[in-house]
Every structure is written in C-alpha cells, then in structure tokens.
Design a protein around this motif. Structure first.
Motif, PDB file in Angstrom:
ATOM      1  N   PRO A   1      -1.262  10.287   5.291  1.00 58.99           N
ATOM      2  CA  PRO A   1      -2.396  10.967   5.911  1.00 58.99           C
ATOM      3  C   PRO A   1      -3.597  10.979   4.966  1.00 58.99           C
ATOM      4  O   PRO A   1      -3.437  11.105   3.763  1.00 58.99           O
ATOM      5  N   GLY A   2      -4.757  10.833   5.539  1.00 56.22           N
ATOM      6  CA  GLY A   2      -5.973  10.911   4.733  1.00 56.22           C
ATOM      7  C   GLY A   2      -6.312   9.625   4.002  1.00 56.22           C
ATOM      8  O   GLY A   2      -7.266   9.589   3.238  1.00 56.22           O
ATOM      9  N   VAL A   3      -5.521   8.572   4.242  1.00 57.61           N
ATOM     10  CA  VAL A   3      -5.809   7.298   3.578  1.00 57.61           C
ATOM     11  C   VAL A   3      -6.549   6.388   4.556  1.00 57.61           C
ATOM     12  O   VAL A   3      -6.072   6.132   5.655  1.00 57.61           O
ATOM     13  N   PHE A   4      -7.707   5.923   4.162  1.00 59.07           N
ATOM     14  CA  PHE A   4      -8.528   5.107   5.073  1.00 59.07           C
ATOM     15  C   PHE A   4      -8.340   3.617   4.866  1.00 59.07           C
ATOM     16  O   PHE A   4      -8.476   2.833   5.780  1.00 59.07           O
ATOM     17  N   ALA A   5      -8.101   3.244   3.628  1.00 63.70           N
ATOM     18  CA  ALA A   5      -7.953   1.804   3.373  1.00 63.70           C
ATOM     19  C   ALA A   5      -7.142   1.596   2.113  1.00 63.70           C
ATOM     20  O   ALA A   5      -7.277   2.347   1.142  1.00 63.70           O
ATOM     21  N   VAL A   6      -6.274   0.592   2.181  1.00 68.81           N
ATOM     22  CA  VAL A   6      -5.573   0.142   0.982  1.00 68.81           C
ATOM     23  C   VAL A   6      -5.731  -1.365   0.980  1.00 68.81           C
ATOM     24  O   VAL A   6      -5.379  -2.024   1.955  1.00 68.81           O
ATOM     25  N   ILE A   7      -6.282  -1.903  -0.072  1.00 65.18           N
ATOM     26  CA  ILE A   7      -6.473  -3.353  -0.067  1.00 65.18           C
ATOM     27  C   ILE A   7      -5.844  -4.013  -1.287  1.00 65.18           C
ATOM     28  O   ILE A   7      -5.762  -3.422  -2.369  1.00 65.18           O
ATOM     29  N   THR A   8      -5.370  -5.219  -1.059  1.00 69.55           N
ATOM     30  CA  THR A   8      -4.864  -6.055  -2.140  1.00 69.55           C
ATOM     31  C   THR A   8      -5.644  -7.357  -2.083  1.00 69.55           C
ATOM     32  O   THR A   8      -6.535  -7.521  -1.248  1.00 69.55           O
ATOM     33  N   HIS A   9      -5.247  -8.303  -2.916  1.00 63.46           N
ATOM     34  CA  HIS A   9      -5.956  -9.592  -2.937  1.00 63.46           C
ATOM     35  C   HIS A   9      -5.994 -10.235  -1.555  1.00 63.46           C
ATOM     36  O   HIS A   9      -6.930 -10.949  -1.217  1.00 63.46           O
ATOM     37  N   GLU A  10      -4.978  -9.938  -0.732  1.00 67.25           N
ATOM     38  CA  GLU A  10      -4.923 -10.562   0.593  1.00 67.25           C
ATOM     39  C   GLU A  10      -6.033 -10.062   1.516  1.00 67.25           C
ATOM     40  O   GLU A  10      -6.338 -10.678   2.528  1.00 67.25           O
ATOM     41  N   ASP A  11      -6.585  -8.905   1.198  1.00 67.52           N
ATOM     42  CA  ASP A  11      -7.559  -8.301   2.106  1.00 67.52           C
ATOM     43  C   ASP A  11      -8.996  -8.560   1.694  1.00 67.52           C
ATOM     44  O   ASP A  11      -9.918  -7.942   2.228  1.00 67.52           O
ATOM     45  N   ILE A  12      -9.177  -9.414   0.706  1.00 62.73           N
ATOM     46  CA  ILE A  12     -10.552  -9.707   0.284  1.00 62.73           C
ATOM     47  C   ILE A  12     -11.115 -10.810   1.174  1.00 62.73           C
ATOM     48  O   ILE A  12     -10.595 -11.916   1.190  1.00 62.73           O
ATOM     49  N   PRO A  13     -12.164 -10.494   1.931  1.00 66.31           N
ATOM     50  CA  PRO A  13     -12.664 -11.480   2.898  1.00 66.31           C
ATOM     51  C   PRO A  13     -13.253 -12.717   2.237  1.00 66.31           C
ATOM     52  O   PRO A  13     -13.164 -13.813   2.770  1.00 66.31           O
ATOM     53  N   GLY A  14     -13.846 -12.556   1.072  1.00 62.74           N
ATOM     54  CA  GLY A  14     -14.500 -13.694   0.425  1.00 62.74           C
ATOM     55  C   GLY A  14     -13.720 -14.177  -0.781  1.00 62.74           C
ATOM     56  O   GLY A  14     -12.503 -14.301  -0.734  1.00 62.74           O
ATOM     57  N   GLU A  15     -14.460 -14.436  -1.848  1.00 67.89           N
ATOM     58  CA  GLU A  15     -13.824 -14.941  -3.068  1.00 67.89           C
ATOM     59  C   GLU A  15     -13.214 -13.798  -3.863  1.00 67.89           C
ATOM     60  O   GLU A  15     -13.854 -12.784  -4.082  1.00 67.89           O
TER      61      GLU A  15
ATOM     62  N   GLY B   1     -17.815  -1.845  -2.744  1.00 67.19           N
ATOM     63  CA  GLY B   1     -18.309  -2.545  -1.561  1.00 67.19           C
ATOM     64  C   GLY B   1     -17.161  -2.984  -0.662  1.00 67.19           C
ATOM     65  O   GLY B   1     -17.203  -2.818   0.564  1.00 67.19           O
ATOM     66  N   LEU B   2     -16.114  -3.537  -1.279  1.00 66.54           N
ATOM     67  CA  LEU B   2     -14.957  -3.987  -0.491  1.00 66.54           C
ATOM     68  C   LEU B   2     -14.297  -2.826   0.250  1.00 66.54           C
ATOM     69  O   LEU B   2     -13.929  -2.936   1.426  1.00 66.54           O
ATOM     70  N   LEU B   3     -14.159  -1.720  -0.455  1.00 70.02           N
ATOM     71  CA  LEU B   3     -13.494  -0.561   0.160  1.00 70.02           C
ATOM     72  C   LEU B   3     -14.339   0.035   1.283  1.00 70.02           C
ATOM     73  O   LEU B   3     -13.818   0.427   2.330  1.00 70.02           O
ATOM     74  N   ALA B   4     -15.640   0.099   1.063  1.00 71.25           N
ATOM     75  CA  ALA B   4     -16.515   0.642   2.108  1.00 71.25           C
ATOM     76  C   ALA B   4     -16.397  -0.222   3.360  1.00 71.25           C
ATOM     77  O   ALA B   4     -16.327   0.276   4.485  1.00 71.25           O
ATOM     78  N   HIS B   5     -16.345  -1.516   3.123  1.00 72.06           N
ATOM     79  CA  HIS B   5     -16.226  -2.452   4.230  1.00 72.06           C
ATOM     80  C   HIS B   5     -14.885  -2.254   4.945  1.00 72.06           C
ATOM     81  O   HIS B   5     -14.820  -2.196   6.174  1.00 72.06           O
ATOM     82  N   ALA B   6     -13.829  -2.106   4.161  1.00 73.65           N
ATOM     83  CA  ALA B   6     -12.495  -1.953   4.751  1.00 73.65           C
ATOM     84  C   ALA B   6     -12.351  -0.608   5.454  1.00 73.65           C
ATOM     85  O   ALA B   6     -11.740  -0.508   6.520  1.00 73.65           O
TER      86      ALA B   6
END
Ligand SMILES: Cc1cc2nc3c(=O)[nH]c(=O)nc-3n(C[C@H](O)[C@H](O)[C@H](O)COP(=O)(O)OP(=O)(O)OC[C@H]3O[C@@H](n4cnc5c(N)ncnc54)[C@H](O)[C@@H]3O)c2cc1C
Ligand code: FES
Ligand code: FES
Lengths: 292, 179, 757
Positions: free
Chosen positions: C62-76, C252-257
C-alpha cells in the motif's frame, strides 16, 4: 526509525514505575544524542521511550562532602557550574572538548555513562575522581563505583528495570590535581582516538600519596591503568618515574584498530599522553603549592 | 505537509499532539512520535529554512534555538519539544526588518551556497544573546558544531563582530534615551 | 571604461535576503501537492552478480506508486559521459558499493523504505578487483565485460626527455600517492521530478549543468529534449560532483512512472557511498635539473583509479597531465596518463580536475630538489617560473604570466619569508615549526577544441528594471552576482535593479556546466555583449534627444552621463522612451570561449590557455610525539586577472583553502575491498572552524588580454590546489624529512619523524 510509544512521566517515581513495567522493551531517553542514532540505524528498536525531561534530575549540588550530579545534567550545565570548576576541573575540560555547543546543550552526563561507549569522554575524569553512581529500580537503589559499571562496548551492569539517578564524587583534598587529555582527529566535533585523565595527590616532599590513571578508547571499556598507578604511589615523583609509569599504562591496555586510529597508534599515544598528563598534573601541584 | 500522512492507503501510525511556541506563535502540531524536531518543522509546519545536512548531529545545518539554547533539531524528537519555545531562522526577522546578524552575513559574504547559513545564524544569534562583544575565539567556539564546506568561516567571524558592534551602538542609544 | 562603478566593489549577493531568512528553496525544500517520496536501492557489495531481482511484492504494498528496475527504463539505461558505461539501474551485475539497482516512489518515506525492503535481490558475490596496479595487468579479469580495464592510456611527449635526464646534474625520482576525497557539499544530491500537463517532464535538479541534465533525462525517458525541462533551484554546494548526473534522472523516471511529482533526495550516507569522489592516484615522478636548479626535464606516470565506470575520468586525468610540470618552464616533458577500472568507488570531477593531485606532486618535488641542491625554495621557483610569452610544455604560449612570480614575491613578503629563521623553530622539545610554499597554475575553460560556450538573455523594461536569464548554475560560487555586476556596470544601473532568474532550460539558452572556472569568462562575456547591445540602443536614443555625439555619452549611477558629468536624463527615462518608441531593449547573446588562431601549434590535447596563478605559504607546527600538525598561518596570493566581485573572490579563496587543508591533513575515504568504512560526517574528517587558521589573502590583478571579460579569468578552482603541497613542504621544513602520501595524518607522519637520518 521504528515506531514507539513515547512517555514523559511527570516525576522520577513515575519514570521508575514505567521502567519496571516496560523493562527490556523500553529505553530511557535523555538528550537522545546517542539513542536516536542507534534507533535510526535500527541497532535498537525500543517499543517504549521514557523521557526524563520532567523528572528534575539535572541538579548539581554539594552535600556532606560529596558532589552530586543528577544524571540529566547537560554538558553545558556542567561547564557553567563554578563548583565543578573549583573541585573537578578535569571534568570540565572533557566537556569543553566534547562535540560542539548544540550537542553539549542536549547531551547529558548520564547518557554518556549508560551509553557505555569505550570512547566516552566524561568517564575517564569521573573514574579518576573516584565517582560512583546510583541506580534506581522500583525495588530500591543500588550504588556502585563507576569503574564497576562497564562490561563491554555498549554493555554495562544496568538492569532492564533500572534508571541511573545520579553520579556522586567525593570532594578531594587540596593536595590533589588532575589533567584530562583528548586526542581527536580535529579540534571540535571529534570522537576520541584516546582520552584519559590522570590524578595525583602528593605530599610536601613530592611523594605520590595517591594516583589515578583512567583511559578511554583503548579497551572494550574505559579502564584504569592500575599497575601504572601502583608504580607511582609511595614514590618521589620524577620524570623517569613518570616515563616508567606511562610505559606500564601502555602495557595494560588492549586497543583495537578502527576508522579513527590503528591499534599501534593507540598504544603509542597512550604512553605519550599518560606521560604528558602526569607531568601537567605534577606542574599543577607545584603551582597550587607555591601559590598557597 | 507531505501527502498521505493520514492517507487511507496505509495504516496510519499513532500520532502525538504537540504544542509549542515557534517564532513567537503558539503552535499545535500532530505528528508521529518518531518525527524529529527537524522534520516536524520542515514537513509538518513548512518551515524549510532549517536544513538537513546529515541527520546525525555532525553538521549543524539543523540548529535551532530551543528554550534559549542552540540545539541540533535532527537529534531531538518532536515530542521532546513539547512546551518549549523554538526559534528558527525564519524567526530572526522582526517586523520585516532583518536582524543585524542577518544583514551582516550578506554584507561580509559569510556564506556562498547558504545551506549552512540557517544553522550558523542561530548558533551566532545564541552567542550574541549572551555576549555583546565576542572575540574571534568565542565566535569559533560558538560555531564549533557548524560545518561549512564553502567558506573558511572567516566571513562568519567578521559578520558576527560587525553585528555585535551594531547591536552595542543600538543598546547604547536606547540606554541614552532611557536616561 | 577606465574607472568602474560596480565591478570590483563589495556588494551583497543578490539572493542574500532569501538565504539569511531561510526563504531560499533548495531541492529538499520543494513541496508540491501530491508529491511522492522517491528512494533508490543500492548495492551493498563491491561486486556481485544479480541472480534474481523481483519487485512484485514491493509493487503490491500500500502507498507504493512505482517500482522500477532497468527493465522499466523507456530510453537508454545509462549516464552520458565520454563512455556511456554506467547504468542508471544495474542490469546483471553490480560493480561498486552504491550501484543503483531499483527505484521506488511511495506516499511517504516510511512506505518507500518498506518498498525497498520488499524488493528481493539475490546477489552472488564475485571477487572484486581493487588494486589498480593489478587491474592493469593484461591477465586481470574485466571489471566491465567487454571493456578493457585500462580505460585510458596516453603518452604525451615534448622535447627529448631521456637525453635531458642523461645530461642532468641531478635526477630525483619519487612515487606519490593520493586518496579518495569526498566533496561533502552540505546539500546532498537530489532532484524533484514532475509531469507537465502535456506529458513532458520537469525536473528540479541540484546540478551544475542543467542543459546536459536535460539531455540525459530525455535520453533515459526516450523523450525528445523539448519535452524535458530542468530548473535549478538554490544549490547547496557542488564542487564538481554535481557536474556529474546523479539522482535527478531517476527523479524524472519515477515521476514518469508514477505520474505524479517525486521528491528524491539522498541521505548523507548514501551520498558518500554512491556518488563520485576525487580520484586517488599513484604518480611516479622524475625531475632532472642542473646543479643551479634549472629544470631540464620532467617524466611522470599517472595512474588513476576511476572505479568501474568512466564518469569524468578522461577529463580529470587529462587535466592532471596538462599541469604535471607545474607553472614552470620545462622543455623536455613526458607524461603517461593511465586510468583504470576497479570495483572501488566511482570517481569524477572535483574542484580542480586532477590539478590538485598534479600540484601535490610537482610542488613537493620542487622542494625536494631545493633541499638537495641547497637552494631557497622561493629562488628555485622564481628561477624556473613561466613568464609572459613562455611557450609551455603543452605548446601553449602564456599570454599573461606576471601573476606567477608576483604571487610568489608577494606571498613571501606577507609571511616575511626571508626572516623565517628568526621565528622559534623548536618551541618545545617535541614541537617543530616549519614553513612551506606552493605555487601553481590552473587553466580556465574546458580547453581548446572543446565546445565551450554560453548564452544569456537580457531584457530591460520600461521602468529601467532588468531581467537577466541565464542557465549557468550558481552553486554558491557566485556567478549570478558576477553576471549582475557586469550587466549593471554596462547599463549604468545598480545591481538591485537586476533580477537574475535561476537557471531554467526553458528560459535561457545553454550555458554549459559551471565547472573549470569557466562561467565568469564565457557567461561573463555573453552578458557584456548583451548589455552592450542594450546600452547601444539606450545611448542611440540619448543622442537623438540631446544631439550630443555618442562618444561623449556614458551611463552611470542611473543617469546619462555627458563628458563625465551626470545629465538630468536617467536610464529610466531612456528605457521608457525606448518602450514608447518601440525599440526593444532585449538582447540575446551567445559567447564562445576564445582561442586565438595566430599562435604556434598547441600540442597537448584540449589544453587550456588562460591561467590562474597563485602562491600559498603555510606555517605549521608538528607535534613529533603525536604526529599532529597545526596549520598556524597561511598566506595566499591569487592572480584573478580582474576581480569583479571581491566578496565572492575572497570567499572562494578561503573556502578553497579550507578544503585544501582538509585534503592535506585529514580527509580520506577509507575503502577496504571496495567497501567504504567511513560514510558519515562523523568519520570523514572535514575541517571545522577551529581547524582553519586566520588567513591572510591578497588578490593581484593582471588582466588577461584575450577573451576574458575585463580581463577576469575566474577563481573557483585555484585555491584548493596549493594548500596540500604547501603544508607538505612546511612539514618537510619542520622535520627535515619528506612525505609522499596524502592525507598527511598523524599516523603517516610519526614513522617519518622516527626515520633515522
Ligand atoms: C555529533 C555528536 C558528537 C558527539 N561527540 C561526543 C564526544 O565528543 N564525546 C563523547 O563522549 N560523546 C560524544 N557523542 C555521544 C553522545 O553525545 C554522548 O554520549 C552523550 O553524553 C549522550 O547523552 P544523551 O543524554 O544524549 O544520551 P541518550 O542518547 O539520551 O542516551 C544514551 C543511552 O543511555 C541511556 N540512558 C540515558 N540516560 C539514562 C538514565 N538516566 N538511566 C538509564 N539509561 C539512560 C539511553 O537509554 C541510551 O541507551 C557525540 C554524539 C554526537 C551525535
Ligand atoms: S542535520 Fe542535524 S547536525 Fe546535520
Ligand atoms: S555556505 Fe555552503 S556550506 Fe556554508
């Protein structure tokens, strides 16, 4: 930091009751300058904090030839107290060289003791002044010499239901003088690499009648250098004698290497600083004698 | 206020209610007991002038006055400040007029990036409250717990002495008018 | 414009009021509605294979909006340097303690911590490579698969070094070692990302190079640069490390995600463990000279440990090589520059770009030479110092070098160098006093052949007030004040009527990075050009009105000036007139760092050609029993070309000296097997107020003839460079024995004290 229940009892008696109630699960908080860091790093996670701020345990007074310092006396209070200046100047030197003013305004004497850091700056002077402490639990008080309090780094004989109440230091004869020396990596805001206090009582013919050498950061707990003390007592003070005692102090300690200093450096410095402290103390003795 | 302190998305942690005087205003705050005074000021009250440089007591960026003494607000729990009087950097200005110390800091370039300044100002303010003519040594002692990475502390010493001189003249003037 | 009204005068910093009232907003102070807390998960190992990385449990909290790893990076998935070799989020291996593995955004710090704790990472620890000398061996395992461990290896030669050494009366050869040093700016790295209404991303970034940030963020998001905006709020110090991107990209990546604002601020411990350090170097150095002390040749080999990724290593090591001969006339010079990958902390730019390491070596060596030949350290420096017109070992002809010898002579006078032997050298049996000097040069600007430009926009409104828009980041070094002063000077107004907007890529053209002491020169020139264009318009209007020829007119103190006397017409009047008559008082200027073309070939690649010169002399007291060193006195004389803002210049000098003293004596990141043992301000020992002596500083001005605004050549980097060698030489003087390693801690000094002569 884990969540906890915060209590601020209105009296010391209530604090003692709370401590016995919550025992292991609880911690006393005084200035918080040690405890909060350990809670943040999750080294400890008490579910109850008992704040002593309303318990009026910060009094400093003299009664029946004994100076009594309440556990919650802050370092700043100790620095400002003129009776301590008169009787226990080495304790004040230790306070002056401790952290910086904002920490000194919060940090307490009792916290420095119960925290049981081998490098605690106030412990060597207190030990050299033969301080004892009084612990209180709902079952009653117990007093013990400060030197018997520590059992290891962060470890002491305090029971889970006990609170340190006060520190007692017997007033000393005028023939006694003491010197505190701290070695740190900078001039303020430094944790000691080595700290120590030497105290000597002497008679008119420069003969040592009593000696204390208490050292910090060179063993799992603050320690007395007993064999160095023994080597001094009963002897006429000389530079050679002092050198010999300093060597003995070095042989008695069991330091470790850490980010602040190596084992070898601590050994070496102990010898140098014990010698310096003894010489400085000897000079103070002479000064007090010639001046009165 | 940070979002979601009481959000239903997560089980709320018990909060404590704290009443204290901040910069002359009696203030009531609800916050978690484990919140430090620093973060109560910053997050719950929006007083972001007080800075976090380490959260371990080592840098002095978070120094505020609590009951007339400078302390590290990162090393104090919010409930420990219950009933106290707190002065932060935001409280030094009186009636839209900068405290002489604040002006002197700007004039002598006692800062560059300014991140240490709020804590430094409070430590120096505390000194001037008890000493109207501090020596270099006394000033260094007062700021011995305040770390500045940009300057060499020289500007701070100059600023404090300049402000002290100004405060002394002011006091003399008021004494004269009193007579 | 002979006498200046504003340039060179003390002035309070614009923004001072915000700072002293606590209103100045730095990244951590930004609060936005709905803002989430961002955090990164860092590797606890110096080197490990990522066997498994599972974030699904964390995502469900609960309360988690985004978790990203290398797989979730849209660009480089990389930072952008000479080699884009550092992943933003690790893929299959972590290569230093602090490599980022995953990023989370949650409703508050507690929820973010819970999310980090719920991320399952299975590591298989791998044997790391920690010794750069071993890493260099061809048989060594590769730190970064597919990349040579030697990431840079270049030799630069001029003259015939071997022949010169052969013919020399004296040859001195030593090996020097320097440490990992931490920038320790008071505001740690941070950024705030938010999503714009059109899907673009805005990032508030604590950085030195907003336009480069924009490029990196866009690249990671796979967006066009036009969709990304970077704003720098107040910045709490940078010293080079914020020239390297850090968490602003992740913000920036997290805001986007998360599709909401994300606040991502490192903790102090994270900052020390994860961001770039000053490179530790091992430098072998050979000096050859005549018995009169004339330098004949220098031969050096520099080995820098860069950690696993390149960051700014190439630039730093190249600059180290560029200054390796010091401010001396050395006809025969050879320097081998090697940078190595290891699993130690990453290293990058830090005030001085490799010049402090070089200076520690060449100035120490100079004193060794002086001692051996029994020549006074001042005299040997004067004998070898560069002069105006000297062709340096880099091939650069120094256009103005008077500051070199003048700073030496002035500093010697300030400390009474000739009479230093009259001072008590042995105040107590265990105390020894000594004096030591160091004189250095540091080039300003990025270097010939590199893209080095900056633009500004200047607007004067009808009421005479001015807005100056620049994307030059001010991290406390004071570029905003300098720009305001220059504009005010040319427009004849006071600096209070100029508002300098903080750097924002959407408001101002690229100004490049605030590094390499370059902004005063490039942005300064751009401001002068823009201001002159507005000034021209104003004076043109004045000519029309007064019928007085332009060469008799000037603007000063808010007034039109005729033949040096104030006219009743004010700058405001002229501005109003311009507004009414439709003359836009708007100027945009882009200035390039100027390199003359009518000079002999410059042989050292990317060489700088404008030099700051300075000399420091330290007086120290060494406790021979404890090894402790007290810097009792330090005098500093700096040639800045032209001093624009005295408050800023003296501030930079004293601050640089404080950092230099720390570098000399106490500052050292203790790294064992790739793990940092002292990641706190408690144990990384930075000088506090009592550790800095009262300083005596003097500024001298030898204006740079080409390309510098009013001759000003910057100041930011020089002051950190000489303290270490000056203190080292003072300790040598005190003990009669030299040291070759930084920092000179008591534990390194004691064995030297006890050495048999
Ligand atoms: C920046 C910084 C600098 C420092 N510099 C120094 C230094 O120079 N020298 C030095 O020696 N120390 C130093 N310290 C450590 C610390 O400040 C001291 O140990 C201080 O005296 C602790 O007192 P406190 O009141 O803050 O203790 P707290 O943190 O409140 O308590 C410490 C421990 O003692 C227990 N405790 C406290 N009072 C009682 C009581 N009456 N009965 C039972 N248990 C009790 C607590 O439960 C806790 O476990 C420094 C700390 C910081 C953060
Ligand atoms: S933030 Fe409190 S001392 Fe650094
Ligand atoms: S002005 Fe930047 S830390 Fe003090």
């Amino acid at each position: 930091m884990e969540e906890f229940n915060y209590l601020a009892p209105e009296s010391f008696d209530q604090a003692v009751v709370a401590k016995s109630q919550h025992a292991e699960k609880s911690r006393v908080i005084a200035g918080g300058t040690d405890l909060l860091l350990r809670m943040r790093d999750k080294v400890v996670a008490p579910s109850v904090l008992i704040d002593l701020r309303h318990t009026s345990l910060d009094k400093i007074l003299i009664s029946n030839g004994v100076m009594i310092l309440g556990t919650s006396a802050s370092l700043s209070q100790i620095l400002e107290n003129s009776e301590i200046t008169q009787h226990f100047p080495a304790l004040q030197t230790a306070c002056r060289e401790f952290a910086g003013p904002p920490i000194r305004n919060r940090a307490t004497l009792g916290g420095n003791i119960v925290n049981a850091s081998p490098a605690a700056d106030l412990v060597p002077p207190l030990m050299a002044y033969d301080a004892s402490i009084v612990l209180r639990a709902s079952g009653g008080d117990r007093a013990l010499p400060l030197a018997e309090f520590f059992t290891g780094p962060g470890q002491s004989v305090i029971a889970p239901d006990e609170i340190l109440m006060e520190i007692q230091i017997p007033l000393l004869p005028a023939s006694s003088a003491a010197t505190f020396i701290k070695l740190g990596q900078r001039r303020s805001m430094a944790i000691s690499q080595v700290n120590l206090t030497a105290r000597l009582s002497m008679n008119n013919s420069d003969c040592v009648t009593d000696a204390r050498i208490a050292l910090g950061a060179v063993a799992p707990t603050p320690v007395r250098a007993h064999s160095a003390e023994d080597a001094l007592v009963g002897e006429k003070l000389s530079e050679d004698l002092i050198r010999m005692a300093a060597k003995k102090a070095r042989e008695e300690i069991t330091p470790i290497s850490d980010v602040r200093a190596s084992l070898e450096y601590r050994l070496e410095m102990t010898e140098v600083l014990v010698r310096r402290a003894l010489i400085a103390t000897w000079k103070k003795q002479r000064r007090t004698k010639t001046s009165g | 206020m940070l979002p979601g302190k009481n959000s239903e998305e997560r089980k709320p942690v018990d909060e404590v209610e704290i009443k204290l005087n901040i910069n002359g205003n009696v203030t009531q705050v609800k916050t978690e007991a484990s919140t430090t005074l620093l973060y109560m000021l910053r997050d719950d009250l929006g007083l972001t002038g007080t800075k976090d440089g380490c959260s371990s007591g080592d840098c002095g960026a978070c120094v505020v006055m609590v009951d007339n003494k400078p302390v590290n607000s990162c090393m104090m729990l919010a409930p420990q400040a219950e009933g106290t009087t707190v002065i932060t950097v935001e409280g030094l200005e009186k009636d839209d007029e900068l405290h002489p110390l604040q002006r002197a800091f700007g004039e002598t370039w006692a800062f560059q990036c300014g991140f240490c300044t709020p804590g430094m100002l409070i430590s120096c303010y505390a000194l001037l409250e008890t000493n109207d003519d501090p020596s270099r040594e006394e000033i260094l002692t007062a700021i011995a717990g305040n770390f500045c990475r940009c300057t060499g502390y020289q500007g701070v010493v100059n600023a404090v002495q300049r402000a002290a001189a100004e405060l002394r003249t002011k006091n003399e003037d008021t004494e004269k008018t009193d007579v | 414009m002979s006498d200046l009204a504003i340039v060179g005068k003390w002035t309070a910093a614009p923004g001072a009021r915000e700072i002293v009232t606590g209103q100045a907003r730095y990244c951590p102070d930004i609060q936005l509605p709905g803002m989430a807390c961002g955090k990164l998960l860092y590797s606890p190992y110096a080197r490990a294979r990522i066997v498994k990385l599972n974030v699904s449990a964390a995502r469900k909290l609960p309360g988690v909006f985004a978790v990203i790893t290398h797989e979730d990076i849209p660009g480089e998935n990389s930072y952008l340097y000479a080699e884009p070799d550092q992943p933003l989020l690790a893929v299959d291996e972590v290569r230093f303690q602090g490599d980022a593995v995953a990023a989370v955004a949650a409703i508050d710090a507690r929820a973010a911590d819970a999310a980090l704790a719920a991320i399952r990472v299975e590591y298989e620890e791998l044997p790391g490579i920690f010794n750069p000398l071993e890493a260099m061996q061809p048989t060594a395992d590769q730190v970064l698969k597919g990349h040579d461990n030697v990431m840079m290896s270049q030799v630069y030669r001029t003259g015939d070094v071997d022949a010169a050494i052969e013919s020399a009366d004296i040859v001195i050869e030593n090996t020097y070692r320097t440490q990992w040093a931490e920038h320790a700016y008071l505001e740690v790295e941070g950024g705030v990302g938010l999503v714009d209404h059109d899907g673009g991303i805005t990032v508030y970034s604590s950085c030195q190079a907003p336009h480069r940030d924009r490029m990196q963020i866009a690249r990671a998001l796979g967006m066009s640069e036009s969709m990304v905006r970077v704003i720098t709020p107040y910045i709490g110090g940078a010293f080079g490390a914020k020239d390297e991107a850090h968490v602003q990209i992740h913000a920036g990546l997290l805001a986007h995600a998360a599709q909401r604002p994300v606040h991502l601020i490192r903790e102090r411990r994270e900052s020390i463990l994860t961001h770039v350090k000053r490179h530790p170097m091992i430098i072998d150095y050979t000096t050859a000279a005549t018995k009169e002390g004339q330098l004949l040749a220098v031969k050096a080999r520099v080995i820098a440990d860069g950690g696993p990724y390149s960051n700014s290593t190439h630039e730093v090591v190249n600059k180290c090589g560029e200054f390796i001969g010091g401010p001396y006339n050395v006809e025969n010079l050879e320097v081998e520059k090697i940078a190595v990958r290891t699993n130690n902390p990453i290293c990058g730019a830090f005030r001085g770009f490799g010049a402090p390491q070089a200076a520690f070596v060449y100035e120490s060596q100079m004193d060794d030479l002086a001692h051996k030949l029994n020549i006074d350290p001042l005299q040997i420096r004067l004998l070898n110092g560069v002069e105006t017109g000297t062709k340096m070992y880099t091939g650069v002809v120094v256009r103005e070098a008077s500051g070199m010898k003048e700073s030496l002579n002035k500093a010697a006078k300030l400390i009474d160098w000739e009479k230093r032997d009259e001072i008590e050298r042995n105040p107590k049996p265990h105390l020894r006093r000594g004096f030591g000097m160091a004189t250095i040069l540091k080039g300003a600007g990025l270097g010939r052949g590199l893209n080095d430009h900056a633009g500004v926009v200047l607007e004067m409104h009808r009421d005479g007030s001015v807005v100056l828009k620049s994307a030059a980041a001010d991290m406390g070094q004071g570029i905003i004040t300098v720009m305001a002063q220059l504009a005010a000077e040319r427009l004849g107004i006071d600096i209070a009527s100029i508002r300098v907007a903080r750097a924002d890529t959407e408001k101002a053209p690229d100004a490049g990075a605030s590094c390499a002491s370059r902004q005063v020169m490039v942005s300064g020139n751009a401001v002068l050009e823009a201001a002159d264009s507005i000034r021209d318009t104003l004076l043109g209007l004045a000519v029309r009105k007064t019928k007085i020829s332009k060469d008799r007119l000037d603007l000063r103190a808010g007034h039109l000036v005729v033949d040096g006397k104030p006219h009743e017409m004010t700058v405001k009047d002229l501005a109003l007139r311009a507004g009414v008559w439709g003359y836009p008082l708007h100027a945009e200027s882009i200035s390039h760092f100027e390199y003359p073309t009518d000079v002999p070939e410059v042989t050292y690649r990317y060489s700088t050609e404008v030099f700051q010169f300075c000399t420091h002399i330290a007086q120290v007291l060494v406790d021979c029993e404890t090894g402790q060193v007290t810097v009792e006195k330090l005098v500093a004389v700096h040639d800045v070309g032209k001093m624009i803002n005295p408050g800023g210049v003296y501030g930079q000098i004293e601050g640089g000296i404080a950092q230099g003293i720390g570098y000399a004596l106490t500052e050292e990141l203790i790294v064992q097997n790739g793990l940092t043992k002292n990641p706190s301000l408690e144990n990384y020992i930075i000088p506090m107020a009592f550790d800095i002596p009262e300083l005596e500083m003097e500024v001298i001005e030898f204006p740079e003839p080409v390309g510098a605004p009013l001759g000003a050549k910057g100041i930011a980097e020089a002051p950190i460079i000489p303290p270490a060698p000056a203190i080292r030489n003072a300790i040598y003087d005190a003990l009669g024995k030299p040291l070759y390693q930084l920092p000179m801690t008591p534990e390194r000094i004691l064995p030297v004290v006890n050495l048999d002569d």
